[in-house]
Design a protein around this motif. Sequence first.
Motif, PDB file in Angstrom:
ATOM      1  N   MET A 110      -5.612   3.920  -9.491  1.00  0.00           N
ATOM      2  CA  MET A 110      -5.070   4.360 -10.217  1.00  0.00           C
ATOM      3  C   MET A 110      -5.310   5.625 -10.076  1.00  0.00           C
ATOM      4  O   MET A 110      -4.255   7.030  -9.560  1.00  0.00           O
ATOM      5  N   GLU A 111      -6.470   6.386 -10.265  1.00  0.00           N
ATOM      6  CA  GLU A 111      -7.147   7.105 -10.024  1.00  0.00           C
ATOM      7  C   GLU A 111      -6.457   7.405  -8.984  1.00  0.00           C
ATOM      8  O   GLU A 111      -6.464   9.139  -8.169  1.00  0.00           O
ATOM      9  N   ALA A 112      -7.149   6.642  -7.810  1.00  0.00           N
ATOM     10  CA  ALA A 112      -7.685   7.005  -6.212  1.00  0.00           C
ATOM     11  C   ALA A 112      -5.632   7.489  -5.737  1.00  0.00           C
ATOM     12  O   ALA A 112      -5.625   7.943  -4.719  1.00  0.00           O
ATOM     13  N   LEU A 113      -4.854   6.674  -6.155  1.00  0.00           N
ATOM     14  CA  LEU A 113      -3.505   6.606  -5.931  1.00  0.00           C
ATOM     15  C   LEU A 113      -2.806   8.483  -7.114  1.00  0.00           C
ATOM     16  O   LEU A 113      -1.515   8.477  -7.230  1.00  0.00           O
ATOM     17  N   GLY A 114      -3.474   9.141  -7.679  1.00  0.00           N
ATOM     18  CA  GLY A 114      -3.116   9.857  -8.251  1.00  0.00           C
ATOM     19  C   GLY A 114      -2.619   9.894  -9.341  1.00  0.00           C
ATOM     20  O   GLY A 114      -1.618  10.723 -10.291  1.00  0.00           O
ATOM     21  N   GLY A 115      -2.460   8.664 -10.246  1.00  0.00           N
ATOM     22  CA  GLY A 115      -1.415   8.306 -10.656  1.00  0.00           C
ATOM     23  C   GLY A 115       0.289   8.077 -10.618  1.00  0.00           C
ATOM     24  O   GLY A 115       0.898   7.835 -10.996  1.00  0.00           O
ATOM     25  N   LEU A 116       0.531   7.906  -9.068  1.00  0.00           N
ATOM     26  CA  LEU A 116       1.619   7.792  -8.272  1.00  0.00           C
ATOM     27  C   LEU A 116       1.559   6.646  -8.204  1.00  0.00           C
ATOM     28  O   LEU A 116      -0.083   6.030  -8.244  1.00  0.00           O
TER      29      LEU A 116
END
Length: 216
Positions: free
Chosen positions: A100-106
């Motif tokens: 989720m951090e790598a996805l920026g929460g998206l």
Amino acid sequence: MSGITHHVPDELLIAYASGTLDPAFALVVATHVSMCDESRARLGAHQAVGGALLDSLAPPEDQGISISADMKARLMDALDDPYEAPPSYGASGIFPAPVMEALGGLPPKWKPLGGGVRQSILSRGTGGSVRLLYIPGGQAVPDHGHNGLELTLVLQGAFSDETGRFGVGDVEVANADLEHTPIAEEGPACICLAATDAALRFRSLIPRLLQPVFRI
């Protein structure tokens, strides 16, 4: 999480603990460790050994290393600089906190690869990449080899290949010696986090032609 049978090898855990592991592989290791009690304990042991080694080192002055007063002053000044912590993200659904951090929460931005297979590239550099892969149940990934190292972590479902079965939390470590045809298990789609440091090596013509487009 119990039931995990394929773990990150010690050499990668040690590199991760020392901060020398490539960021793409570090993301896979961090995600696996967040899912696996055994690997988390092993990582803690490696970190403890590293800390003990640092504590055993003699002070710089005793090693003949001279540190100027100006350097010390600049270091102390830097400690007073304001620091803005990056945003933190928790797990969401099947995606652990590091993903989720790598996805920026998206949510992932899926791109079709054909045959129902999709991918979402999280990062890509000159040598390799890290991405999420979505493989429908029963679907096979084209037969391929590797020009380097590939780590594949299962987040949902399972897949099997010539080396065995990989379920949720399992990591497959593939190198240049492995030629395989991963097949997603029947049922829910197999969703994986995969990192490579070199392009894959496909046998079939069509995957080779499409490789630059799909960036794999």
